[in-house]
Design a protein around this motif. Structure first.
Motif, PDB file in Angstrom:
ATOM      1  N   UNK A  27       0.625  -1.432   0.273  1.00 21.06           N
ATOM      2  CA  UNK A  27      -0.010   0.149  -0.388  1.00 21.06           C
ATOM      3  C   UNK A  27       1.133   1.004  -0.482  1.00 21.06           C
ATOM      4  N   UNK A  28       1.908   0.787   1.058  1.00 22.80           N
ATOM      5  CA  UNK A  28       2.780   2.170   1.049  1.00 22.80           C
ATOM      6  C   UNK A  28       3.153   2.833  -0.479  1.00 22.80           C
ATOM      7  N   UNK A  29       3.822   1.637  -1.111  1.00 19.40           N
ATOM      8  CA  UNK A  29       4.645   1.858  -2.701  1.00 19.40           C
ATOM      9  C   UNK A  29       3.411   2.296  -3.335  1.00 19.40           C
ATOM     10  N   UNK A  30       2.749   1.518  -3.347  1.00 18.19           N
ATOM     11  CA  UNK A  30       1.021   1.946  -4.417  1.00 18.19           C
ATOM     12  C   UNK A  30       1.271   3.615  -4.271  1.00 18.19           C
ATOM     13  N   UNK A  31       1.219   4.335  -2.770  1.00 18.37           N
ATOM     14  CA  UNK A  31       0.784   5.608  -2.684  1.00 18.37           C
ATOM     15  C   UNK A  31       2.407   6.529  -2.916  1.00 18.37           C
ATOM     16  N   UNK A  33       4.207   5.756  -4.759  1.00 16.01           N
ATOM     17  CA  UNK A  33       4.862   5.579  -6.679  1.00 16.01           C
ATOM     18  C   UNK A  33       4.058   6.506  -7.705  1.00 16.01           C
TER      19      UNK A  33
ATOM     20  N   UNK B 286      -7.302   6.122  -5.228  1.00 14.38           N
ATOM     21  CA  UNK B 286      -5.859   6.158  -5.939  1.00 14.38           C
ATOM     22  C   UNK B 286      -6.226   5.820  -6.999  1.00 14.38           C
ATOM     23  N   UNK B 290      -4.372   7.596 -10.384  1.00 17.80           N
ATOM     24  CA  UNK B 290      -3.807   6.633 -11.391  1.00 17.80           C
ATOM     25  C   UNK B 290      -4.049   6.860 -12.868  1.00 17.80           C
ATOM     26  N   UNK B 323       9.511   3.933  -2.875  1.00 15.69           N
ATOM     27  CA  UNK B 323       8.606   4.145  -3.235  1.00 15.69           C
ATOM     28  C   UNK B 323       7.424   4.146  -1.908  1.00 15.69           C
ATOM     29  N   UNK B 324       8.843   3.351  -1.166  1.00 14.89           N
ATOM     30  CA  UNK B 324       7.541   2.531   0.562  1.00 14.89           C
ATOM     31  C   UNK B 324       8.060   3.877   1.259  1.00 14.89           C
ATOM     32  N   UNK B 327       6.442   7.368   0.372  1.00 11.39           N
ATOM     33  CA  UNK B 327       5.329   6.606   0.942  1.00 11.39           C
ATOM     34  C   UNK B 327       4.450   6.862   2.154  1.00 11.39           C
ATOM     35  N   UNK B 331       2.546  10.017   3.534  1.00  8.65           N
ATOM     36  CA  UNK B 331       1.029   9.755   4.464  1.00  8.65           C
ATOM     37  C   UNK B 331       1.763  10.911   6.219  1.00  8.65           C
TER      38      UNK B 331
END
Lengths: 100, 871
Positions: A27-31, A33, B286, B290, B323-324, B327, B331
């Motif tokens: 989930x974090x990676x999706x956000x 990215x 999302x 996207x 990316x993590x 994120x 957040x």
């Protein structure tokens, strides 16, 4: 607890703390990215040809281990504001929908 | 949102007497819905619930499950389930539609199995029963009624082949029975959501064709949209919110979450609870973003830029941690979410720019994920190689594998939590991270009270740490920090310490993972050990210090206030006598001199004194010191002594060390008794007179370094330099007073050299080496002074390195000195100490063997003793 919604993080709005650990990275990676892609897109169209050439040269020679995102952040002064605006936009959207 | 639900109950959805959906236990449900007297009328309707299907799945052997899953692994299956759920939620038609793929296969399998078992009964069932058929429809409607948006009942319907499966979706049901008001409202809202979403995206696309300033249109945000697009966006947000709120308040989410969790447990027996939040966020936030981004990049961006974007994205996907981490920072989540306290602390730090938070989080995260990153990379390498020609299904397959690898990483992260909690902050192998230090000193103002740090995620309430998840060989445990609780059975303890362990550790609640005793490790300094522990306790809300200790830098000041002997000053009144320090485990009696593999310091007692408890009371509560004499006979080394001096050797330097070990002043600098200056002093520079070259990393103009002391003094090429009136002693003193808290360089760099090829410049080499250490190896950390206050080394490493080289050249305004005491300039002989023979140190000669490790110690660590060694 303050009523100031500015203290509510995007993570709060999206309920990230409820996501079990084994789902969380994806989930974090999706956000992440989404944020990175949208920010980079905005950055790219703001660059002149010379800057794009320079970036492409960097991408040609970049080490596979390099953190390209960090490179962009430190190389282009305008990139950080772009990223932060994208986060703010995402925050706005999440607030509008999940903020009740 | 109701994601994590107890799915142990075997409940079936039905309606109560007034039509409100409710759940009833399986037995009760079937008792009420006794179909034994029903008579099929030309078709057979068998009721096989999702739960039944899942039960059937649970009975399958692992091998059968694998076969059943078309070879998908548990993780792949789980990921597929997530996608299915999201897809199910996102579909335009009813969410009661049966998910495709494995889940449906599972139900099909279960149904066929049940069909075989029930075959005799069916033969006994009367053929003609139209009335019963109507009742049957009612039953179906009851089962699916109300808000049963996603409670799927698989039924063979009239007109299909016997046993053929179709989903009892809303359309088919609507033909058979009237919609409940709840369901109608649900469908209306969903339809409105989808319609407004489409209109919004259409409006965005329209904007692209009619507006020129594309740079203003890209991105997630809505600013600079056309008015019509804004209106469409507003309508979309409104419909989205209404749909979300209705769904949230209905039973549908609970049903989906329950089903997903059950399926997850079937396929992943040791899994944690399953959350539907990612799917919800995906559907409501999302997905649209996207889609919009895809629209933007495919329709709007010039092909060249689109390709460049693809390359950047590909390189970033090469490292999922990027990316993590992005994120996490975006957040603003805490450590519980980030998986490691330090990451979350960085991410959540208010007032810092994104770049700093990202850089800090990466440092904290780097070593954490280092071991697993190679696995992630292998997977992503494959994906990157064929990206663009890969269909969505194949791409998702890769994503599944990435997720699986990420889950493996997650286990490491879970293990690290213990270390993080023990270390408080330092998860990166660095002694501690300066910026986190800043934050932690501010932490009490930001911390929720009474949650034991859970608000910052140090102790995730929803994810208790399983000690078995700790990976013993994990490299991320900060040196000098134990992953064990205070009962340090594995560590050699002095006799005194053993007594403490036996008495104190028993009093320590296991839930409070504070360090009572610290087994001194190589690299420790007492001030740092205490500082770290206090930080940790402040974060956990378990330290009681006055407000003045909480502000930026306040903790350090408070420590010095309570223990003046921690300072380097000579005219101080120590709080504790040498004997009292010995009672606390400092065998030398000198807080500046602790021995690793020997001293076990009672940090808890030290902190109690800091908190205001009377010294006598604290000391009296400690076990008697019985074998102190043994301590001095130890062969242990000085803590933090990188020269591996024996105890005897070290003791010779004790007077020196006594003034150097605290607050991270350069450790061995005062070992030198040489009166000769090691750094030539130079004059106030005039940087504008320095010749320039283009920076390799930016458009800045870089001034070449003066090539020698003589040239600095005399050559007009570099401008006139006034004689500096700073004497040698003052520079040396300045080095002593340099605050290097947070500085850390791993063993990897000790003795590291690099032979220049005549092409690579010094700045490039330093930049690459430091970035590798920061972001890839995780074994290098700059001192706090370079990343706090006005300094942001992490935000502009190249710029700061250049600044440092300018300082060494004298080509910098005095007010801009960052790395070195004012006036510090290297002459050619000094550069030769580092292996550089070139007249221009920025461009070393081919064959110059540069002492990388030594130079890093000098530049980052402020250790000018390295210049004394010209070997």
């Amino acid at each position: 607890m303050s009523e100031d919604t500015s203290e509510i993080t995007l993570g709060d709005l999206l309920g990230v703390e409820k996501i079990p650990e084994d789902q969380r990275d994806a989930f974090l990676a999706r956000v992440g990215n989404l944020l990175i892609d949208s920010s980079v897109a905005r950055l790219l169209v703001s660059l002149d040809d010379g800057q794009v050439n320079k970036l492409e040269m960097y991408l040609e020679n970049v080490s596979p281990e390099d953190d390209v995102f960090a490179y962009l952040l430190r190389t282009y002064p305008d990139f950080q504001p772009i990223v932060e605006k994208e986060i703010a936009a995402l925050h706005f959207e999440a607030s509008e929908i999940f903020g009740s | 949102m109701q994601g994590n639900l107890n799915s142990n109950t075997e409940n079936y959805l039905t309606k109560n007497s007034i039509g409100v959906p409710e759940y009833k236990p399986k037995d009760e449900f079937f008792k009420e819905k006794d179909f034994s007297d029903k008579k099929p009328s030309g078709y057979k309707r068998e009721k096989v619930s999702v739960n039944d299907a899942l039960e059937e799945l649970e009975d399958e052997s692992p091998l059968e499950l694998n076969d059943f899953d078309d070879g998908l692994t548990d993780e792949e299956f789980k990921f597929s389930l997530e996608r299915e759920l999201e897809k199910q939620l996102s579909e335009n038609d009813s969410s009661s539609e049966m998910p495709n793929g494995h889940f449906q296969d599972a139900l099909k399998n279960a149904l066929e199995k049940e069909k075989v078992e029930n075959e005799p009964k069916e033969k006994e069932t009367p053929e003609d029963n139209t009335d019963e058929n109507e009742n049957e429809n009612e039953n179906v409607n009851e089962v699916l009624g109300g808000a049963t948006n996603d409670e799927t009942e698989v039924v063979p319907v009239e007109g299909t082949l016997e046993g053929e499966l179709v989903s009892a979706d809303i359309e088919s049901l609507s033909e058979q029975s009237p919609q409940s008001p709840e369901r109608e409202e649900y469908l209306r809202l969903k339809q409105e959501f989808k319609q407004t979403q489409k209109k919004y995206l259409d409006a965005v696309a329209e904007d692209y064709t009619t507006r020129d300033h594309v740079s203003k249109l890209l991105g997630i945000g809505r600013h600079n949209m056309s008015d019509s697009t804004k209106e469409a966006h507003d309508r979309y947000l409104s419909a989205n919110r209404a749909f979300y709120e209705y769904s949230r308040d209905s039973e549908s989410f609970r049903v989906i979450a329950e089903r997903a969790e059950r399926m997850n447990r079937v396929n992943h027996h040791d899994a944690e609870s399953f959350s539907i939040e990612p799917s919800l966020v995906g559907r409501h936030i999302l997905n649209t973003a996207e889609k919009r981004l895809k629209l933007q990049t495919s329709r709007l961006m010039p092909e060249r830029l689109s390709q460049t974007l693809g390359r950047v994205s590909g390189l970033i996907k090469n490292h999922p941690r990027i990316a993590i981490t992005a994120g996490v920072v975006a957040l603003g989540v805490g450590g519980a979410v980030a998986g490691a306290g330090a990451v979350g602390l960085y991410a959540g730090k208010v007032g810092l720019g994104f770049a700093t938070r990202y850089g800090g989080s990466m440092i904290a995260n780097k070593t954490l994920l280092q071991n697993k990153e190679s696995k992630l990379k292998e997977i992503t390498d494959q994906a990157i190689g064929v990206l663009g020609q890969m269909d969505e299904e194949t791409l998702e397959r890769y994503e599944e594998e990435i997720l699986r690898a990420s889950n493996t990483v997650q286990k490491t992260k879970t293990g690290i939590k213990i270390a993080s909690r023990m270390a408080g902050i330092g998860v990166a192998g660095a002694a501690f991270s300066p910026e986190i230090n800043d934050f932690l000193t501010d932490a009490p103002d930001n911390l929720p009270t009474g949650d034991g740090g859970a608000g910052l995620g140090l102790v995730p309430p929803e994810a208790p740490v399983n000690p078995t998840d700790v990976i013993p060989e994990s490299p991320v445990v900060p040196e000098g920090q134990s992953t064990e609780l205070p009962v340090q059975e594995k560590a050699p303890l002095s006799e005194v310490a053993k007594g403490w362990v036996e008495s104190e550790s028993m009093q320590t609640p296991s839930s409070v993972e504070m360090e009572i005793l610290h087994d001194v490790k190589e690299g420790d300094t007492l001030s740092k050990v205490v500082f770290d522990e206090v930080e940790k306790r402040l974060t956990a809300g378990s330290a009681s210090l006055p407000d003045r200790a909480m502000g930026n830098g306040g903790l350090m000041s408070f420590m010095l206030e309570k223990f003046p002997e921690f300072s380097n000053g000579t005219d101080i009144s120590p709080t504790l006598s040498p004997e009292q320090w010995q009672r606390l485990g400092v065998s030398s009696g000198n807080p500046h001199m602790i021995f690793y593999d020997n001293d076990v310091v009672n940090v808890d007692a030290i902190i109690k004194i800091m908190e205001g408890q009377p010294v006598k009371e604290v000391l009296d509560s400690l076990p008697e010191l019985e074998n102190a004499s043994q301590i001095s006979e130890s062969t242990s080394m000085f803590s933090g002594n990188e020269n591996n001096l024996t105890l005897e050797e070290a003791e010779e330097f004790a007077p020196k060390y006594a003034s150097d070990q605290i607050i991270d002043a350069p450790k061995s600098f005062e070992v030198s008794s040489e009166p000769e200056p090691v750094i030539p002093l130079e004059a106030s520079p005039e940087p504008e007179a320095v010749p320039s070259v283009e920076s390799p990393v930016s458009n800045e103009v870089i001034h070449d370094l003066p090539t020698s002391q003589e040239s600095i003094n005399e050559s007009s090429e570099y401008g006139p330099y006034e004689t500096n009136d700073v004497d040698n002693a003052s520079v040396e003193s300045a080095f002593e007073d340099f605050d290097n808290a947070g500085y850390f360089v791993g063993e990897y760099y000790q003795g590291m050299t690099h032979t220049f090829d005549g092409e690579t410049g010094l700045l490039t080499l330093l930049s690459d080496t430091i970035k590798e250490g920061l972001y890839q190896r995780g074994d290098l950390a700059p001192p706090m002074r370079l990343v706090s206050g006005d300094n942001d080394f992490l935000g502009d490493i190249d710029g700061y390195l250049y600044q440092g080289l300018l300082e060494l050249s004298g080509g910098v305004a005095s007010s801009d000195y960052v790395f070195f005491p004012e006036g510090t300039v290297l002459n050619p002989e000094d550069w030769e100490v580092f292996g550089i023979t070139s007249d221009n140190p920025m461009k070393p000669n081919a064959g110059d063997e540069f002492e990388v490790g030594k130079f890093l110690e000098f530049m980052l660590g402020g250790n000018n003793e390295v210049l004394l060694n010209n070997e």
